[in-house]
Design a protein around this motif. Structure first.
Motif, short mmCIF file in Angstrom:
data_model
loop_
_atom_site.label_atom_id
_atom_site.label_comp_id
_atom_site.label_asym_id
_atom_site.label_seq_id
_atom_site.Cartn_x
_atom_site.Cartn_y
_atom_site.Cartn_z
N ARG A 94 0.83 -1.21 0.00
CA ARG A 94 0.00 0.00 0.00
C ARG A 94 0.86 1.26 0.00
N ASP A 95 1.90 1.26 0.82
CA ASP A 95 2.76 2.43 0.93
C ASP A 95 3.50 2.74 -0.37
N LEU A 96 3.91 1.69 -1.07
CA LEU A 96 4.68 1.87 -2.30
C LEU A 96 3.81 1.93 -3.54
N GLY A 97 2.52 1.65 -3.40
CA GLY A 97 1.64 1.66 -4.56
C GLY A 97 1.90 0.50 -5.51
N VAL A 98 2.24 -0.67 -4.97
CA VAL A 98 2.46 -1.85 -5.80
C VAL A 98 1.48 -2.94 -5.38
N ASP A 99 1.24 -3.88 -6.29
CA ASP A 99 0.37 -5.01 -5.98
C ASP A 99 1.19 -6.11 -5.31
N VAL A 100 0.67 -6.66 -4.23
CA VAL A 100 1.34 -7.74 -3.51
C VAL A 100 0.41 -8.93 -3.41
N THR A 101 0.88 -10.10 -3.84
CA THR A 101 0.15 -11.34 -3.62
C THR A 101 0.88 -12.14 -2.56
N PHE A 102 0.16 -12.73 -1.64
CA PHE A 102 0.77 -13.46 -0.52
C PHE A 102 0.21 -14.87 -0.48
N ASN A 103 1.08 -15.85 -0.42
CA ASN A 103 0.66 -17.24 -0.40
C ASN A 103 1.60 -18.04 0.49
N GLY A 104 1.16 -19.23 0.87
CA GLY A 104 1.97 -20.12 1.68
C GLY A 104 1.19 -21.38 1.98
N PRO A 105 1.87 -22.50 2.23
CA PRO A 105 1.16 -23.75 2.56
C PRO A 105 0.49 -23.67 3.93
N ASP A 106 -0.42 -24.60 4.17
CA ASP A 106 -1.13 -24.61 5.45
C ASP A 106 -0.20 -24.99 6.61
N THR A 107 0.78 -25.84 6.34
CA THR A 107 1.71 -26.26 7.38
C THR A 107 3.14 -26.06 6.89
N GLU A 108 4.07 -25.91 7.83
CA GLU A 108 5.45 -25.67 7.48
C GLU A 108 6.22 -26.95 7.17
N SER A 109 5.50 -28.05 7.04
CA SER A 109 6.12 -29.30 6.61
C SER A 109 5.75 -29.66 5.17
N ASP A 110 4.86 -28.86 4.56
CA ASP A 110 4.35 -29.19 3.23
C ASP A 110 5.23 -28.56 2.15
N VAL A 111 6.40 -29.15 1.96
CA VAL A 111 7.36 -28.63 0.99
C VAL A 111 6.81 -28.73 -0.43
N VAL A 112 6.15 -29.84 -0.75
CA VAL A 112 5.60 -30.03 -2.10
C VAL A 112 4.60 -28.94 -2.44
N ARG A 113 3.74 -28.61 -1.49
CA ARG A 113 2.74 -27.57 -1.72
C ARG A 113 3.42 -26.22 -1.97
N GLN A 114 4.46 -25.93 -1.21
CA GLN A 114 5.14 -24.64 -1.42
C GLN A 114 5.78 -24.57 -2.81
N VAL A 115 6.38 -25.67 -3.26
CA VAL A 115 6.97 -25.68 -4.59
C VAL A 115 5.89 -25.45 -5.65
N ASP A 116 4.71 -26.05 -5.46
CA ASP A 116 3.59 -25.80 -6.37
C ASP A 116 3.23 -24.31 -6.39
N GLN A 117 3.25 -23.69 -5.21
CA GLN A 117 2.90 -22.27 -5.13
C GLN A 117 3.96 -21.40 -5.79
N LEU A 118 5.22 -21.80 -5.72
CA LEU A 118 6.28 -21.08 -6.42
C LEU A 118 6.07 -21.18 -7.93
N ASN A 119 5.70 -22.35 -8.40
CA ASN A 119 5.44 -22.51 -9.83
C ASN A 119 4.25 -21.68 -10.28
N LEU A 120 3.23 -21.60 -9.42
CA LEU A 120 2.07 -20.77 -9.74
C LEU A 120 2.46 -19.30 -9.79
N ALA A 121 3.30 -18.88 -8.83
CA ALA A 121 3.76 -17.49 -8.83
C ALA A 121 4.54 -17.18 -10.09
#
Length: 354
Positions: A94-121
């Protein structure tokens, strides 16, 4: 004394736009007001980067609304720590006037899910990526996609050791902060006795640095203290409770237990309380339950990070990187020891999360 690093100041921009938007399936969460200390520099950044400092950002700088797009992929989403980090990241957007998308897996053990989210990003073609890698080895392949397309990567919370992919890493000095925890443990225990460590993970650089910082300090400064057990719970509180209970049974002379994250600290405090033993518990982070346990004396104290500042600063640095600015390799977002005596001090309160 608190060891928080002063934040760059920032001014609010008039246009909010899509800075609260997130990837499908994730809510926006509550927002904190931007810290006064993070506002002035961001206003200057908004002028230089958004009015002409984006040269070299290529076609990604061209958006339908003319704004930069910063993708954030964290280690988690719903926990208080990551919710506070997200609040900081969104405030920077908001301060910089840029769009920010925020994502993350439900648990900090779900490495596969995070890699999927990186690919989506990556598929969304952002101007820059901010990432807190759960497993640096598993993340490298996905992160190389960004590097190959000239999309700058900023790491936060933990880096990607042995890799030149991140332009910078915004994080707590995990090794130094754990040494601070160890210093207080030595003082509280009188410098004698057996200690145990409840660690998070061996695959995360964050977990390893906190473990090593504590263990090294004890070896170097407390010759009459000994680490008799180190266990890893993957930020699973139930698993940590089982480990703490087993440690107490196996080591009846234990005088102290250090946990490298919030879940482990709560588990250790609750397990020690149920056992009735006089074992000093020192924690890390500052979730609401851990705060309450420190107030009640079940936990002696803990080291807190500054997650709001970490999220805010990571987005600020990502915008700089997207504008072609060279960044320092490491940026310390700060830490401080807190206990029942100082946890209501204003500088400490702003870093504690509920």
């Amino acid at each position: 004394m608190p060891n928080f690093i002063p934040a760059p100041d920032a001014g609010r921009t008039a246009s909010v736009g899509r800075s609260d938007r997130v990837f499908a399936g994730c809510g926006t969460g509550a927002q904190r007001p931007p810290h006064r200390a993070t506002r002035l520099a961001a206003l200057a950044l908004a002028g230089t980067l958004l009015l002409g400092g984006c040269a070299g950002a290529g076609e990604r700088a061209s958006r339908a609304n003319g704004r930069m797009d910063i993708a954030v992929v964290a280690k988690g989403y719903a926990s208080p720590f990551w919710a506070t980090t997200k609040a900081g990241a969104m405030a920077a957007g908001r301060d910089l006037g840029v769009d920010v998308t925020f994502n993350g897996p439900d648990t900090e053990s779900d490495v596969v899910r995070q890699v999927d989210q990186l690919n989506l990003a990556y598929a969304m073609k952002p101007n820059a990526l901010v990432v807190a890698a759960l497993d640096e080895s598993a993340s490298v392949v996905a992160l190389r996609q960004f590097q190959g397309k000239g999309i700058p990567v900023v790491a936060f919370d933990s880096g990607v050791p042995g890799s030149n992919i991140p332009e910078t890493t915004v994080s707590t000095d995990n090794y130094g902060s754990a040494r601070e925890a160890a210093k207080h443990m030595v003082e509280l225990a009188g410098g004698k006795g057996e200690l145990a460590v409840l660690g998070t993970s061996t695959t995360s650089v964050t977990g390893r640095e906190r473990r090593d910082g504590f263990v090294d300090y004890i070896k170097e400064n407390a010759p009459e203290m000994k680490i008799v057990a180190i266990e890893y719970n993957e930020s699973d509180q139930a698993k940590a409770e089982g480990q703490a209970s087993a440690i107490l049974q196996a080591h009846p002379n234990l005088v102290g237990m250090f946990a490298t994250d919030d879940d482990g600290a709560v588990a250790a405090g609750q397990t020690v309380a149920r056992s009735g033993k006089k074992v000093i518990v020192v924690g890390y982070d500052s979730g609401k339950v851990q705060q309450d346990m420190i107030r009640s004396g079940q936990i002696a104290g803990a080291v807190t990070q500054n997650p709001y500042q970490m999220g805010y600063r990571a987005v600020v640095e990502a915008v700089k990187a997207a504008g072609g600015e060279k960044l320092p390799k490491e940026i310390d977002s700060g830490f401080a020891w807190y206990d029942a005596k100082n946890m209501d001090d204003p500088q400490i309160r702003e870093a504690l999360y509920d």
